[in-house]
Design a protein around this motif. Structure first.
Motif: not given
Length: 528
Positions: A212-213, A215
């Motif tokens: 999502k980010n 990470n």
């Protein structure tokens, strides 16, 4: 295959064990439970393929057991056995997936016909399950296999082309932290025993959140079986927050509680192995006996590893005794010594299991019994770790007791030196050493048998205890010497093990009825 018989009446369980053709159906392990509550625990730890169950039982009855299996355990086939010819019970049994319904008293022919059919059904279903799993693996194998291989090489500091670093975007972070998740046996059971499918599913959940980010990325660490590595492109503080979210997701989607360890923060991708090794040490040193709410571990709690080898002499004595009860106190002592304040690390547990297997192999070899060391010691531990990632110590101990009991039964069948022969050897030893002070502890150490066992078995065999037997031998020898020699009484006393001739005279008169001198005179008079 394994079978579990659940019935609160022991004679019913014994009847099924006696009547069923286990060998013909390739069922090698038969277990028993007296109620549904115990049965659930055994099903969770043993994974039996065939379950016979009564309907009316204390604690958890047959209906509740069948309902639990319908929701939590679909890998077994159930045969209901009950004395109640009631449509209500039959309907309940069939509703929760029971394969058949047998009435007490059990008809042997019907029992075995049912068993043959149910085993055949299970084999066919298992074949379908395997085919399905095989197809799924082929579809999903290629891309994850490449990812896992390359990222494992990076973690291991193996030479990797620069393009691989760029492909996984590992050169653009200011800090890195490794998370480590060990896939539990409970998780694998949830996927019908398919470990690859379990890891595939967990990785999908984890990577969906990490992506999502940007990470980081999660992968299967191919160097060590059953490990998922989370390569986080974040400092440790941020990594803890991300891992907690992942942990919550796994709980919500799969109903699993997993322990995740976080290694040290490093500032270069070339140092990832340091973070991994730290995370590995944390997860190995975690306490497996307590169910703590916090399953994200960041601190190492390394303790000294205690060895089972220090109990070698006690184990030897227990084996020579040949009785299971001799092991009970020993197991209790080991538990007391190894577990302090409900603390037992996974590392200590693995070390304990490994030594147990090595000791087992040695003693099986000693008695020429077949034995094969397990290829993976961890696989001996995982069945006893529940869905809360807590080790079930009591269930583990019971399993070991059953294994030890089986070993002792095999020894008794194979070893020609029975307990009776041992007691005869002890009797010979006492006869050979009657002239000196012999203590029970000396005999115990000489024959590697407990004092209590020697006392009990000796009296059973000779209807007299050892000390009385020793006295009888001495007095008989004294009588022979009094008849055949002119030795002084105190010399005879010394020769047969009495330093105090007054005490000897007293014992002699008590047993023979006359003093040594009177006995000698009587024998001389008889010869005249």
């Amino acid at each position: 295959m394994r079978a579990l018989i659940v019935d609160d009446e022991k004679h019913v369980r014994e009847g099924i064990k006696l009547l069923a053709d286990w060998e013909g159906n390739e069922i090698t392990e038969i277990y028993e439970a007296s109620n549904g509550e115990d049965a659930i625990q055994m099903i969770q730890s043993l994974n039996p393929e065939i379950i016979f169950s009564d309907m009316k039982m204390p604690k958890v009855d047959g209906t509740q057991l069948l309902k639990w299996m319908d929701e939590h355990y679909t890998g077994g086939k159930t045969i209901v056995v009950t004395g109640y010819d009631d449509y209500h019970y039959m309907r309940k049994a069939m509703h929760y997936g029971s394969s058949d319904y047998l009435l007490k008293p059990i008809d042997p022919e019907m029992l075995n016909d049912t068993l043959i059919r149910v085993v055949k059904e299970w084999n066919e279903e298992e074949k379908e399950r395997k085919n399905k799993r095989s197809k799924n693996r082929l579809i999903n194998k290629m891309k994850p296999a490449y990812r896992d291989q390359k990222l494992t090489q990076i973690i291991n500091n193996d030479p990797v082309d620069k393009s691989v670093w760029e492909e996984f975007r590992l050169t653009i972070a200011e800090a890195y932290t490794i998370g480590l998740l060990q896939v539990s046996n409970i998780a694998v059971e949830q996927f019908d025993g398919d470990k690859d499918l379990t890891i595939f599913t967990l990785l999908n959940i984890i990577n969906e959140q990490l992506n999502k980010n940007s990470n980081g990325i999660a992968f299967q660490y191919v160097t060590s079986k059953g490990e998922i590595v989370l390569l986080l492109k974040k400092n440790k503080e941020e990594s803890v927050f991300i891992i907690k979210e992942i942990h919550t997701n796994i709980q919500q989607l799969l109903g699993l509680t997993c322990t995740i360890a976080l290694g040290i923060e490093v500032d270069s991708a070339t140092q990832l192995n340091l973070s991994y090794q730290h995370a590995k040490s944390i997860i190995m040193n975690r306490n497996v006996l307590r169910n703590c709410q916090e399953k994200i571990i960041t601190e190492n709690d390394e303790k000294e590893i205690k060895t089972l080898m220090s109990y070698a002499s006690s184990i030897k004595i227990a084996i020579q005794t040949g009785e299971l009860h001799a092991f009970h106190s020993l197991i209790g002592q080991i538990q007391t010594d190894l577990i302090n304040k409900q603390q037992l690390s996974f590392r200590q547990l693995l070390h304990l299991e490994n030594e147990y297997q090595m000791i087992s192999a040695r003693w099986h070899k000693e008695f020429n019994l077949p034995f094969s060391l397990p290829t993976d010691v961890e696989e001996q531990i995982y069945p006893f770790i529940d869905k809360e990632d807590v080790f079930q110590l009591e269930a583990y101990k019971e399993r070991k007791k059953r294994e030890i009991a089986l070993f002792l039964r095999r020894v008794k069948r194979q070893n020609t030196r029975t307990s009776k022969n041992v007691i005869h050897e002890i009797e010979k030893y006492v006869k050979a050493n009657f002239h000196r002070e012999i203590k029970l502890q000396e005999i115990s150490e000489h024959f590697y048998i407990s004092r209590e066992y020697i006392s009990r078995k000796f009296k059973q065999e000779y209807q007299i205890n050892i000390s009385e037997y020793l006295v009888s031998i001495r007095i008989k020898k004294a009588q022979e010497l009094l008849k055949s020699s002119n030795l002084k009484v105190y010399d005879i006393a010394n020769m047969i093990g009495y330093q105090d001739d007054k005490y000897f005279r007293k014992v002699f008169k008590k047993i023979v009825g006359v003093s040594p001198n009177e006995f000698r005179e009587m024998k001389i008079d008889n010869l005249k």
